[in-house]
Design an enzyme around this catalytic site. Structure first.
Site, PDB file in Angstrom:
ATOM      1  N   ARG A  14       2.137   7.393  -6.673  1.00 50.85           N
ATOM      2  CA  ARG A  14       2.454   8.794  -6.375  1.00 50.85           C
ATOM      3  C   ARG A  14       2.934   9.577  -7.604  1.00 50.85           C
ATOM      4  NH1 ARG A  14       4.053   6.138  -1.482  1.00 50.85           N
ATOM      5  NH2 ARG A  14       2.960   6.964   0.349  1.00 50.85           N
ATOM      6  N   HIS A  19       0.828  -1.212   0.000  1.00 45.51           N
ATOM      7  CA  HIS A  19       0.000   0.000   0.000  1.00 45.51           C
ATOM      8  C   HIS A  19       0.861   1.260   0.000  1.00 45.51           C
ATOM      9  CE1 HIS A  19      -4.391   0.685   0.289  1.00 45.51           C
ATOM     10  NE2 HIS A  19      -4.047   1.905   0.625  1.00 45.51           N
ATOM     11  N   ASP A  71       3.179  -3.413  -7.004  1.00 48.09           N
ATOM     12  CA  ASP A  71       2.733  -2.076  -6.617  1.00 48.09           C
ATOM     13  C   ASP A  71       3.609  -1.612  -5.458  1.00 48.09           C
ATOM     14  OD1 ASP A  71       0.457   0.078  -6.274  1.00 48.09           O
ATOM     15  OD2 ASP A  71       0.748  -0.791  -4.283  1.00 48.09           O
TER      16      ASP A  71
END
Length: 428
Positions: free
Chosen positions: A380, A325, A356
């Protein structure tokens, strides 16, 4: 090499565009290196927006681990190979996409820029890469899908405590022709995020990032039932902050502002969301029901342990997203890339494997693929591009990563994604 050879590759095309602009005295509005991109984005964003997008769990050790993991591996280029023609495309669930890059779901993205979800969707469509619509989006998935035309889109599912709501969200994902559903497993409760906590800032409590819910008929029915069942109006401490929060909720609720201001629905919707959006009791038994709930390919996001990868295989899902995450949930967690190294041999090509968390450059994409990923998700970087220049910024930040990946692959002596394997790397 002929004058026209290799001109249409993503890397050369992107370089040429930037250098041609340079001749005219123009420099990129979206920086081509991540550090400058991040620094400029911080200047554009509000304090709360920066805290939410940039912030991680605890001391930020997991965020740092994500970056350190890439430094453990070095690319070993090969020379004197014909790399004039290259193919960086991959196939995911029957759809050919031009690069092994997807735009990750980011909740409450309007903190970076208004109309964020639709702008990101349109940027992804320009590039032809999939955008994973966030379950905590600021626009209904139908609006984001409309901005994409026939371009690929996936949907991220947060498993609510209400199964009827889960089914409704899955049906809507099918209706917008999503290519896959990504079930996020690592956010059954929010991690300890000091940058948000120090500001007392939870965007969902302001009505930000709950548009998938307020646009859902099952969720609206749940809200109505709660309002009817309430014996009396809840006591509210009236402060300037409370008034601002009410205005924020009201502005983001569907319908006319003045009507919403008089209605209990906006506040009840926020309270209902906070009560039911995630399920801490989520288990493998729930995952096993997914096949009866949707015909879409299913990926599990947040897998970091090889044994959980084995369970995913046993459950018959179609893919795994190895993710922590973005370092936002558990401080001191294993990095996603290190987890990928352990998980890839377990999966052994039997399901789709995405990485990820921590991807910043095209070289990162190359390393992830060499270590077993089929594709990566970008988080981001595209949000920072969005903050700087809206749709064009999200597009350019993503295009820069894709361009660098293309050049890295070619300069490493390889001509297709299929050729990228562990032999292209060595441990630092």
């Amino acid at each position: 090499m002929s004058a026209s050879e290799n001109q249409d590759s993503p890397g050369r095309a992107r370089q040429n565009l930037i250098y041609r602009d340079g001749v005219l005295g123009r420099t990129p509005s979206v920086p081509t290196d991540f550090d400058t991109l991040e620094r400029r984005a911080r200047r554009k964003m509000s304090a709360k927006g920066w805290a939410y997008v940039h912030g991680g769990a605890g001391l930020g050790r997991t965020m740092q681990a994500n970056r350190d993991a890439f430094d453990k591996w070095q690319i070993v280029p090969r020379v004197l190979r014909d790399v004039s023609k290259r193919d960086i495309g991959v196939e995911l669930f029957g759809r050919r996409i031009p690069a092994p890059v997807l735009l990750a779901p980011v909740g409450a993205a309007e903190l970076a820029r208004p109309e964020a979800d639709v702008a990101i969707a349109a940027a992804a469509a320009e590039l032809g890469v999939p955008y994973i619509f966030s379950n905590q989006g600021c626009a209904p998935m139908e609006e984001s899908a409309a901005a994409m035309g026939d371009a690929p889109r996936w949907f991220q599912l947060y498993w609510s405590t209400d199964d009827d709501l889960v089914d409704s969200l899955l049906q809507r994902a099918s209706n917008i022709r999503a290519d896959a559903v990504v079930v996020t497993l690592d956010t059954t409760m929010l991690g300890w995020r000091p940058e948000d906590l120090n500001l007392g800032s939870l965007p969902f409590a302001q009505g930000q990032g709950i548009a998938q819910y307020t646009s859902d008929p099952v969720f609206r029915r749940i809200v109505h039932d709660r309002i009817k069942a309430a014996a009396k109006k809840p006591d509210v401490e009236v402060t300037l902050g409370a008034i601002r929060s009410l205005v924020s909720m009201t502005r983001r609720f569907p319908g006319r502002f003045l009507d919403n201001l008089r209605s209990p629905e906006p506040r009840a919707a926020v309270e209902t969301f906070l009560d039911i959006y995630s399920r801490p009791s989520l288990s493998w038994a729930d995952i096993e029901t997914l096949r009866s709930r949707t015909s879409l390919p299913i990926l599990l996001k947040g897998v970091l342990h090889p044994d959980d990868a084995r369970r995913a295989l046993d459950a018959g899902v179609d893919g795994i997203v190895v993710s922590n995450h973005g370092g936002r949930q558990v401080d001191g967690s294993v990095s996603s890339l290190d987890a990928l190294v352990d998980i890839a041999p377990v999966v052994d090509g039997r399901l789709t494997l995405l990485l990820d968390s921590g991807i910043r450059t095209g070289a990162d994409v190359f390393k992830a693929l060499a270590l077993g990923a089929d594709a990566v998700t970008l988080g981001r970087p595209h949000l920072y591009g969005l903050a700087l220049a809206g749709q064009a910024g999200a597009r350019d930040a993503t295009a820069n990563v894709i361009a660098e990946f293309d050049l890295t692959m070619g300069l490493s002596g390889l001509t297709s994604v299929a050729e990228i394997d562990r032999d292209a790397l060595r441990r630092a």
